[in-house]
Design a protein around this motif. Structure first.
Motif, PDB file in Angstrom:
ATOM      1  N   VAL B  92       1.281  -1.270   0.146  1.00  0.00           N
ATOM      2  CA  VAL B  92       0.120   0.257   0.212  1.00  0.00           C
ATOM      3  C   VAL B  92       1.161   1.043  -0.146  1.00  0.00           C
ATOM      4  O   VAL B  92       0.678   2.068  -0.946  1.00  0.00           O
ATOM      5  N   SER B  93       1.484   1.313   0.997  1.00  0.00           N
ATOM      6  CA  SER B  93       2.594   1.873   0.806  1.00  0.00           C
ATOM      7  C   SER B  93       3.671   2.337  -0.283  1.00  0.00           C
ATOM      8  O   SER B  93       3.575   3.556  -0.601  1.00  0.00           O
ATOM      9  N   PHE B  94       3.972   1.662  -0.957  1.00  0.00           N
ATOM     10  CA  PHE B  94       4.397   1.521  -2.261  1.00  0.00           C
ATOM     11  C   PHE B  94       3.790   2.249  -3.741  1.00  0.00           C
ATOM     12  O   PHE B  94       4.175   2.894  -4.294  1.00  0.00           O
ATOM     13  N   SER B  95       2.893   2.287  -3.400  1.00  0.00           N
ATOM     14  CA  SER B  95       1.342   2.139  -4.083  1.00  0.00           C
ATOM     15  C   SER B  95       1.267   3.893  -3.714  1.00  0.00           C
ATOM     16  O   SER B  95       1.267   4.850  -5.111  1.00  0.00           O
ATOM     17  N   PHE B  96       1.568   4.015  -2.851  1.00  0.00           N
ATOM     18  CA  PHE B  96       1.004   5.878  -2.385  1.00  0.00           C
ATOM     19  C   PHE B  96       2.246   6.572  -3.290  1.00  0.00           C
ATOM     20  O   PHE B  96       2.206   7.404  -3.575  1.00  0.00           O
ATOM     21  N   PHE B  97       3.261   6.166  -2.601  1.00  0.00           N
ATOM     22  CA  PHE B  97       4.478   7.126  -2.869  1.00  0.00           C
ATOM     23  C   PHE B  97       4.942   7.445  -4.068  1.00  0.00           C
ATOM     24  O   PHE B  97       5.354   7.999  -4.716  1.00  0.00           O
ATOM     25  N   ALA B  98       4.515   6.241  -4.964  1.00  0.00           N
ATOM     26  CA  ALA B  98       4.955   5.615  -6.540  1.00  0.00           C
ATOM     27  C   ALA B  98       3.997   6.797  -7.212  1.00  0.00           C
ATOM     28  O   ALA B  98       4.329   7.362  -8.259  1.00  0.00           O
ATOM     29  N   LEU B  99       2.358   6.904  -6.774  1.00  0.00           N
ATOM     30  CA  LEU B  99       2.038   7.797  -7.207  1.00  0.00           C
ATOM     31  C   LEU B  99       1.966   9.312  -7.649  1.00  0.00           C
ATOM     32  O   LEU B  99       2.339   9.597  -8.114  1.00  0.00           O
ATOM     33  N   LEU B 100       2.798   9.608  -5.789  1.00  0.00           N
ATOM     34  CA  LEU B 100       4.060  10.665  -5.777  1.00  0.00           C
ATOM     35  C   LEU B 100       4.766  10.868  -7.000  1.00  0.00           C
ATOM     36  O   LEU B 100       4.218  12.351  -7.653  1.00  0.00           O
ATOM     37  N   PHE B 101       5.667   9.783  -7.252  1.00  0.00           N
ATOM     38  CA  PHE B 101       6.791   9.972  -7.790  1.00  0.00           C
ATOM     39  C   PHE B 101       6.807  10.054  -8.728  1.00  0.00           C
ATOM     40  O   PHE B 101       6.920  10.952  -9.675  1.00  0.00           O
ATOM     41  N   LEU B 102       4.848   9.957  -9.222  1.00  0.00           N
ATOM     42  CA  LEU B 102       5.020  10.027 -10.952  1.00  0.00           C
ATOM     43  C   LEU B 102       4.458  11.263 -11.455  1.00  0.00           C
ATOM     44  O   LEU B 102       4.725  11.540 -12.659  1.00  0.00           O
ATOM     45  N   ILE B 103       3.769  11.864  -9.737  1.00  0.00           N
ATOM     46  CA  ILE B 103       3.268  13.336 -10.883  1.00  0.00           C
ATOM     47  C   ILE B 103       4.566  13.720 -10.688  1.00  0.00           C
ATOM     48  O   ILE B 103       4.438  14.933 -11.910  1.00  0.00           O
ATOM     49  N   ALA B 104       5.873  13.440  -9.812  1.00  0.00           N
ATOM     50  CA  ALA B 104       6.586  14.432  -9.490  1.00  0.00           C
ATOM     51  C   ALA B 104       7.604  14.788 -11.466  1.00  0.00           C
ATOM     52  O   ALA B 104       7.803  15.354 -11.623  1.00  0.00           O
ATOM     53  N   VAL B 105       8.397  12.927 -11.018  1.00  0.00           N
ATOM     54  CA  VAL B 105       8.176  12.828 -12.653  1.00  0.00           C
ATOM     55  C   VAL B 105       8.186  13.722 -13.688  1.00  0.00           C
ATOM     56  O   VAL B 105       8.173  13.819 -14.574  1.00  0.00           O
TER      57      VAL B 105
END
Lengths: 112, 177
Positions: B92-105
């Motif tokens: 769950v935490s990976f999915s959350f931070f991956a989403l944040l990371f994708l927006i930043a990228v």
């Protein structure tokens, strides 16, 4: 843009393996995937359409090359990736010879 | 450049198989498929030096992986086990931070020049000075061996440090039982 994003998706697959997998070999595979993704991203950023590889074959030729600097940086990074992967695998081998498992949850339970 | 997209799709599929398959040997073969696809992509983006190094490094990496798996086990017992609390939390935490990371990228990639139009601010100087300054025809070799030679010295240091680490861990003489 989409091609860069595909590299980032490859990076995220590697990160997924590192964060959520419980097998040590799978974690090392995740590190290797991250290294490939970043190396590829650098090489793609330095690409110019219709240009040649940065090797001077004739002195009088017009300088139409792709960017040589990302390639030089990635050349260094590929070799370092080999060193880190070999070191991680050796540590995994030692952990296995002591605990007889690659499962990080089991290793934490045994605590030797 | 449709072949670049095809290779990237192939790499993403192979990478996903490498992370999810139960047999570790098959996972390593999938990793090798990704590595050799990277080598082919280096050739397609006009980086022959990188392709040569990538093929050599890839072969050595696969050999080390297979040697370790032959000495241990080739079944990943953690695949197919019941999910425990920490495992669910990590997904769950990976999915959350991956989403944040994708927006930043996606925001950061707007700043990069579009694919195929690299800005050559620093590189144009290296290309101008490369042949007269160093006498080397291969500009990548000029950069790593002359303009940025200290970087290569650091690389050699890291490589030999890791070799020392591997030798220290792998030798069994003097190891307490």
């Amino acid at each position: 843009m989409i091609i860069f994003l595909s590299c980032i998706i490859l990076f995220l697959i590697g990160l997924y393996a590192i964060v959520t997998k419980r097998n040590l070999i799978k974690i090392v595979i995740g590190f290797a995937l991250i290294e490939y993704a970043i190396n590829l991203l650098f090489a793609l950023v330095g690409f110019r359409r219709g240009m040649l590889a940065p090797i001077i074959t004739r002195v009088d030729m017009a300088h139409k090359f792709v960017d040589p600097i990302p390639q030089a940086l990635v050349l260094t990074a590929i070799v370092i990736a080999l060193g880190t992967t070999a070191l991680m695998l050796t540590v995994a081998l030692r952990i296995y010879s002591r605990y007889k498992t690659f499962d990080i949850a089991e290793i934490r339970k045994l605590k030797g | 450049m449709i072949e670049l997209y095809l290779f990237l799709a192939f790499m993403i599929i192979a990478a996903f198989i490498a992370t999810e398959i139960k047999d570790l040997l098959a996972a390593v073969i999938s990793l090798g498929a990704v590595g050799f696809a990277v080598a082919i992509m280096f050739i397609l983006v006009q980086a022959p030096d990188l392709a040569i190094v990538q093929i050599v490094v890839e072969v050595v990496t696969i050999v080390i992986f297979v040697a370790v798996i032959f000495r241990t086990t080739h079944i990943d017992e953690t695949i197919g086990k019941k999910l425990t609390g920490p495992h669910v939390f990590s997904i769950v935490s990976f999915s959350f931070f991956a989403l944040l990371f994708l927006i930043a990228v996606i925001n950061a990639l707007q700043e990069l020049p579009a694919f195929g139009n690299a800005t050559m601010k620093v590189a144009s100087e290296y290309i101008r000075l490369g042949l007269p300054g160093t006498g080397g025809a291969n500009l990548v070799a000029d950069v790593i061996l002359d303009f940025r030679a200290l970087d290569t010295l650091g690389e050699a240091t890291v490589l030999f440090t890791s070799v020392i680490g591997v030798v220290a861990l792998i030798r069994s003489v003097g190891r307490k039982k």
